[in-house]
Design a protein around this motif. Sequence first.
Motif, PDB file in Angstrom:
ATOM      1  N   VAL A  88      -0.260   9.023  -5.445  1.00  0.00           N
ATOM      2  CA  VAL A  88       0.377  10.173  -6.081  1.00  0.00           C
ATOM      3  C   VAL A  88       0.010  10.855  -4.774  1.00  0.00           C
ATOM      4  O   VAL A  88       0.833  12.196  -4.313  1.00  0.00           O
ATOM      5  N   VAL A  89      -0.949  11.993  -4.915  1.00  0.00           N
ATOM      6  CA  VAL A  89      -1.338  12.985  -4.339  1.00  0.00           C
ATOM      7  C   VAL A  89      -1.577  13.333  -2.600  1.00  0.00           C
ATOM      8  O   VAL A  89      -0.964  13.815  -2.068  1.00  0.00           O
ATOM      9  N   ASP A  90      -1.851  12.305  -2.643  1.00  0.00           N
ATOM     10  CA  ASP A  90      -1.820  12.233  -1.110  1.00  0.00           C
ATOM     11  C   ASP A  90      -1.574  10.138  -0.437  1.00  0.00           C
ATOM     12  O   ASP A  90      -2.360   9.099  -0.173  1.00  0.00           O
ATOM     13  N   PRO A  91      -0.361  10.166  -0.214  1.00  0.00           N
ATOM     14  CA  PRO A  91       0.207   8.499  -0.405  1.00  0.00           C
ATOM     15  C   PRO A  91      -0.259   7.846   1.153  1.00  0.00           C
ATOM     16  O   PRO A  91      -0.317   6.622   0.958  1.00  0.00           O
ATOM     17  N   LYS A  92      -0.300   9.093   2.338  1.00  0.00           N
ATOM     18  CA  LYS A  92      -0.648   7.896   3.522  1.00  0.00           C
ATOM     19  C   LYS A  92      -2.408   7.439   3.527  1.00  0.00           C
ATOM     20  O   LYS A  92      -2.379   6.567   4.118  1.00  0.00           O
ATOM     21  N   ALA A  93      -3.245   8.861   2.534  1.00  0.00           N
ATOM     22  CA  ALA A  93      -4.599   7.655   2.467  1.00  0.00           C
ATOM     23  C   ALA A  93      -4.409   6.258   2.087  1.00  0.00           C
ATOM     24  O   ALA A  93      -4.984   5.297   1.937  1.00  0.00           O
ATOM     25  N   ALA A  94      -3.122   6.350   0.683  1.00  0.00           N
ATOM     26  CA  ALA A  94      -3.291   5.237  -0.090  1.00  0.00           C
ATOM     27  C   ALA A  94      -2.342   4.089   0.655  1.00  0.00           C
ATOM     28  O   ALA A  94      -2.978   2.829   0.228  1.00  0.00           O
ATOM     29  N   LYS A  95      -1.541   3.801   1.661  1.00  0.00           N
ATOM     30  CA  LYS A  95      -1.596   3.133   2.530  1.00  0.00           C
ATOM     31  C   LYS A  95      -2.333   2.755   3.726  1.00  0.00           C
ATOM     32  O   LYS A  95      -2.039   1.966   3.911  1.00  0.00           O
ATOM     33  N   ARG A  96      -2.986   3.714   4.349  1.00  0.00           N
ATOM     34  CA  ARG A  96      -3.894   3.179   4.427  1.00  0.00           C
ATOM     35  C   ARG A  96      -5.697   2.149   4.255  1.00  0.00           C
ATOM     36  O   ARG A  96      -5.303   1.577   4.465  1.00  0.00           O
ATOM     37  N   LYS A  97      -5.021   2.277   3.324  1.00  0.00           N
ATOM     38  CA  LYS A  97      -6.397   1.697   2.554  1.00  0.00           C
ATOM     39  C   LYS A  97      -5.635   0.590   2.228  1.00  0.00           C
ATOM     40  O   LYS A  97      -6.159  -0.593   1.720  1.00  0.00           O
ATOM     41  N   ALA A  98      -4.726  -0.079   1.818  1.00  0.00           N
ATOM     42  CA  ALA A  98      -3.828  -1.063   1.578  1.00  0.00           C
ATOM     43  C   ALA A  98      -3.490  -2.013   2.723  1.00  0.00           C
ATOM     44  O   ALA A  98      -3.981  -3.209   2.308  1.00  0.00           O
ATOM     45  N   ASP A  99      -3.555  -0.968   3.863  1.00  0.00           N
ATOM     46  CA  ASP A  99      -2.919  -2.026   5.204  1.00  0.00           C
ATOM     47  C   ASP A  99      -4.736  -1.953   5.586  1.00  0.00           C
ATOM     48  O   ASP A  99      -4.737  -3.388   5.809  1.00  0.00           O
ATOM     49  N   LYS A 100      -5.887  -1.860   5.313  1.00  0.00           N
ATOM     50  CA  LYS A 100      -6.744  -2.366   5.627  1.00  0.00           C
ATOM     51  C   LYS A 100      -7.411  -2.863   4.455  1.00  0.00           C
ATOM     52  O   LYS A 100      -7.796  -3.998   5.391  1.00  0.00           O
ATOM     53  N   ALA A 101      -6.695  -3.325   2.852  1.00  0.00           N
ATOM     54  CA  ALA A 101      -7.293  -4.108   2.876  1.00  0.00           C
ATOM     55  C   ALA A 101      -6.426  -5.401   3.169  1.00  0.00           C
ATOM     56  O   ALA A 101      -6.751  -6.647   2.284  1.00  0.00           O
ATOM     57  N   ALA A 102      -5.468  -5.487   3.550  1.00  0.00           N
ATOM     58  CA  ALA A 102      -4.431  -6.441   3.669  1.00  0.00           C
ATOM     59  C   ALA A 102      -5.258  -7.804   4.980  1.00  0.00           C
ATOM     60  O   ALA A 102      -4.701  -8.785   5.091  1.00  0.00           O
ATOM     61  N   LYS A 103      -5.865  -7.132   5.549  1.00  0.00           N
ATOM     62  CA  LYS A 103      -6.319  -7.204   7.000  1.00  0.00           C
ATOM     63  C   LYS A 103      -7.756  -8.865   6.681  1.00  0.00           C
ATOM     64  O   LYS A 103      -8.303  -8.210   5.442  1.00  0.00           O
TER      65      LYS A 103
END
Length: 103
Positions: A88-103
């Motif tokens: 909630v505080v930093d959605p961009k960082a959460a998206k980067r983390k999700a993208d990294k986990a998906a690889k």
Amino acid sequence: MNRADLVAILAAKNDLSKVAANAVLDTLIDTIQTAVKKGDAVQLVGFGTFKSAKRAARTGKNPSTGAALKIPASTVPKFVAGSKFKAVVDPKAAKRKADKAAK
């Protein structure tokens, strides 16, 4: 936001009087403080974890004189934010983390 703002929001969202909302907030804070004081962790999934941490004794420096001084060991409260709170505080960082986990 301060305590009065938080009490007002709690009261409005839960059909409570401000006195009742304040009592609920007092109980929550007191319960968390008591548990952490005993050494227990209070984990609110998605929000975060309240716990105590031990700090070792160390040597510090007086900023005005530069003299070394001993800082005694202590126990301090610690809060670690949960994943939903971080997202909630930093959605961009959460998206980067999700993208990294998906690889």
